[in-house]
Enzyme design. Structure first.
Site, mmCIF file in Angstrom:
data_model
loop_
_atom_site.group_PDB
_atom_site.id
_atom_site.type_symbol
_atom_site.label_atom_id
_atom_site.label_comp_id
_atom_site.label_asym_id
_atom_site.label_seq_id
_atom_site.Cartn_x
_atom_site.Cartn_y
_atom_site.Cartn_z
ATOM 1 N N LYS A 33 -13.784 1.875 15.557
ATOM 2 C CA LYS A 33 -12.517 1.124 15.489
ATOM 3 C C LYS A 33 -11.809 1.109 16.856
ATOM 4 O O LYS A 33 -11.261 0.110 17.272
ATOM 5 C CB LYS A 33 -11.620 1.768 14.419
ATOM 6 N N ILE A 58 -2.668 -7.066 14.509
ATOM 7 C CA ILE A 58 -1.583 -6.970 15.497
ATOM 8 C C ILE A 58 -2.028 -6.153 16.705
ATOM 9 O O ILE A 58 -1.870 -6.552 17.861
ATOM 10 C CB ILE A 58 -0.320 -6.355 14.846
ATOM 11 N N ASN A 74 0.848 -1.191 0.000
ATOM 12 C CA ASN A 74 0.000 0.000 0.000
ATOM 13 C C ASN A 74 0.883 1.240 0.000
ATOM 14 O O ASN A 74 2.108 1.142 -0.032
ATOM 15 C CB ASN A 74 -0.966 -0.018 1.194
ATOM 16 N N PHE A 79 -3.895 3.849 14.979
ATOM 17 C CA PHE A 79 -4.088 4.881 13.964
ATOM 18 C C PHE A 79 -5.211 4.442 13.036
ATOM 19 O O PHE A 79 -5.455 3.244 12.883
ATOM 20 C CB PHE A 79 -2.802 5.085 13.131
ATOM 21 N N LYS A 125 7.666 -17.740 -10.492
ATOM 22 C CA LYS A 125 6.989 -16.561 -11.034
ATOM 23 C C LYS A 125 5.771 -17.015 -11.847
ATOM 24 O O LYS A 125 5.879 -17.930 -12.676
ATOM 25 C CB LYS A 125 7.962 -15.784 -11.925
ATOM 26 N N PRO A 160 -3.314 -11.537 10.824
ATOM 27 C CA PRO A 160 -3.647 -11.229 12.221
ATOM 28 C C PRO A 160 -3.757 -9.724 12.417
ATOM 29 O O PRO A 160 -3.035 -8.962 11.770
ATOM 30 C CB PRO A 160 -2.441 -11.776 13.005
ATOM 31 N N LYS A 204 -11.121 -2.439 18.631
ATOM 32 C CA LYS A 204 -9.740 -2.887 18.896
ATOM 33 C C LYS A 204 -9.396 -2.797 20.382
ATOM 34 O O LYS A 204 -8.321 -3.194 20.795
ATOM 35 C CB LYS A 204 -8.760 -2.065 18.069
HETATM 36 O O1 C5P Z 1 -6.335 -1.245 8.995
HETATM 37 P P1 C5P Z 1 -7.070 -0.646 10.175
HETATM 38 O O2 C5P Z 1 -7.833 0.568 9.817
HETATM 39 O O3 C5P Z 1 -7.849 -1.664 10.945
HETATM 40 O O4 C5P Z 1 -5.889 -0.136 11.144
HETATM 41 C C1 C5P Z 1 -6.174 0.470 12.358
HETATM 42 C C2 C5P Z 1 -5.052 0.246 13.327
HETATM 43 O O5 C5P Z 1 -4.820 -1.133 13.528
HETATM 44 C C3 C5P Z 1 -3.687 0.826 12.934
HETATM 45 O O6 C5P Z 1 -3.114 1.304 14.128
HETATM 46 C C4 C5P Z 1 -2.929 -0.383 12.413
HETATM 47 O O7 C5P Z 1 -1.518 -0.245 12.616
HETATM 48 C C5 C5P Z 1 -3.489 -1.504 13.241
HETATM 49 N N1 C5P Z 1 -3.540 -2.799 12.524
HETATM 50 C C6 C5P Z 1 -2.776 -3.849 12.981
HETATM 51 N N2 C5P Z 1 -2.848 -5.060 12.349
HETATM 52 C C7 C5P Z 1 -3.642 -5.236 11.274
HETATM 53 C C8 C5P Z 1 -4.430 -4.163 10.788
HETATM 54 C C9 C5P Z 1 -4.335 -2.949 11.436
HETATM 55 O O8 C5P Z 1 -2.035 -3.691 13.962
HETATM 56 N N3 C5P Z 1 -3.706 -6.430 10.685
#
Ligand code: C5P
Length: 402
Positions: free
Chosen positions: A337, A307, A209, A323, A288, A305, A341
């Site tokens: 969110k 994280i 990304n 974030f 490839k 996962p 989380k």
């Molecule tokens: O992608 P998303 O909007 O869910 O990300 C929100 C937060 O979760 C960010 O802080 C991102 O670093 C964290 N995150 C993560 N592992 C993931 C997806 C997002 O730690 N697989």
């Protein structure tokens, strides 16, 4: 500008590392500092006062007996406006003089007559550095509250290899910037993820990304400047490691997860800035993938996962900060969110164009509501965010209260 309003006396003593001070002066001036150069007699053998005057934009002082000062007391007047005196390079001899309070030239007299902090950046041959007398003197300087920056290890101008070479000008600049920051995270261990992840499809292709890593790296730098022990887990980005930060490079979300889970027991604060890929292909081709006529490849995905959510669910989690970059309805998605989380603080990027930019505007989401912060450069914003995080994170590392 990072050093705007700061006035530094930059003292050069005799050593081949004097050539590095041209670049250090340039960096300090670019960051907004005013720099008054003072040179010992020996330093003028290695770089000319003319060069240093041109770079600093001010007359250079080399002698105690300088009629340019109206009262003829440069050893007093030059340090009175200074926020700090920096000795770079600091020779073996000059450090010995400082440690013993000797003052037989302008620079050493200026140091002993100062009422501001003193920073020294040693530069010398490895045997000179290792000599017990030098080590005694360095210990004495530290005990006297002098900040000793470096030295580095590596190949030396004399052809030998070992400890003693001056840290690079960029590192000296970073250390000087850090010196002026309040140590609001001293004793705290901060774990940060930054950048994108890269999910391979085959040995040459993959999904990633547009995250540049700039915000995460700026936070790592600001946290280190605030006195924290910083562990940065970085996805694939081409950014230099901030001064004083321990960096671990990873590629995939799974690798980032594993690195974070291994580091979490040692973290007091976890800041998840990385734009982690939500999915990866369930089967990475070993070869490839070939273009075969009309048949287009198809991929099936499995979820990576989360994280941040995983860390926040641990029985004894660090203080967790997330974030969010949304393409719309930040108010709704940010609040949702944060709850989902299960983190106390989530920082929402306002607007979709933050990726790769040098500035950013964010809003803080918390249980009690939202707090918008003004648009700012990412480094300045990072410093503000570190202040906000330091206010909220439980204090650790201090004496236990009974
Ligand atoms: O992608 P998303 O909007 O869910 O990300 C929100 C937060 O979760 C960010 O802080 C991102 O670093 C964290 N995150 C993560 N592992 C993931 C997806 C997002 O730690 N697989």
């Amino acid at each position: 500008m990072e050093l705007a309003g700061k006035h530094l006396v930059l003292g050069l003593t005799g050593g081949i590392a004097c050539y590095k001070i041209a670049e250090l002066t340039r960096l300090l001036i670019k960051a907004g500092a005013t720099v008054q150069i003072v040179m010992t007699e020996a330093a003028t053998q290695f770089i000319t006062p003319v060069t240093m005057q041109a770079l600093s934009g001010r007359p250079v002082y080399t002698s105690q007996w300088d009629a340019r000062m109206p009262n003829n007391m440069p050893h007093i007047d030059l340090s009175r406006e200074a926020d700090a005196i920096v000795i770079a390079p600091a020779s073996t001899d000059f450090m010995a003089k400082l440690a013993h309070g000797m003052c037989d030239d302008l620079l050493s007299t200026l140091c002993i007559a100062r009422d501001c902090p003193l920073l020294v950046v040693p530069a010398m041959n490895r045997q000179m550095w290792q000599n017990p007398a030098t080590q005694r003197n360095v210990g004495q300087l530290r005990a006297d509250g002098v900040e000793v920056l470096g030295p580095d290890s590596g190949s030396q101008a004399c052809g030998e290899v070992g400890d003693g070479r001056m840290i690079e000008p960029e590192a000296a600049f970073e250390a000087i910037c850090a010196f002026f920051q309040p140590k609001i995270l001293r004793g705290q261990r901060v774990l940060i993820t930054a950048g994108p992840t890269f999910e391979p499809l085959d040995p040459v292709r993959g999904i990633t990304n547009r995250s540049s890593g700039k915000m995460g790296f700026a936070l790592a730098r600001a946290a280190a400047q605030a006195g924290a022990d910083v562990h940065l887990v970085a996805g694939p980005v081409s950014l230099p490691t901030p001064w004083g930060v321990y960096r671990e490079d990873v590629q995939t979300a799974q690798e980032m997860h594993d690195a974070v889970m291994a580091a979490t027991p040692d973290a007091d604060i976890f800041i998840a800035v990385a734009a982690v890929a939500d999915w990866r292909v369930d089967h990475v081709s070993e070869q490839k993938i070939k273009k075969t006529g009309d048949v287009l490849p198809t991929f099936s995905f499995v979820e990576n996962p989360d994280i941040l959510a995983t860390v926040a669910k641990l029985p004894n989690p660090p203080y967790c900060v997330g974030f969010a970059a949304e393409s719309g309805d930040l108010d709704v998605h940010g609040a949702e969110k944060r709850k989902r989380k299960n983190v106390p603080l989530l920082i929402g990027n306002i607007g979709q164009l933050t990726f790769g930019r040098d500035d950013n505007e964010v809003v803080l989401f918390e249980e009690r509501g939202t707090t918008p912060l003004p648009r700012a450069g990412k480094q300045e914003l990072a410093r503000t965010l570190i202040v906000e995080i330091a206010k909220r994170a439980p204090k650790t590392g201090g004496p236990l209260l009974s």
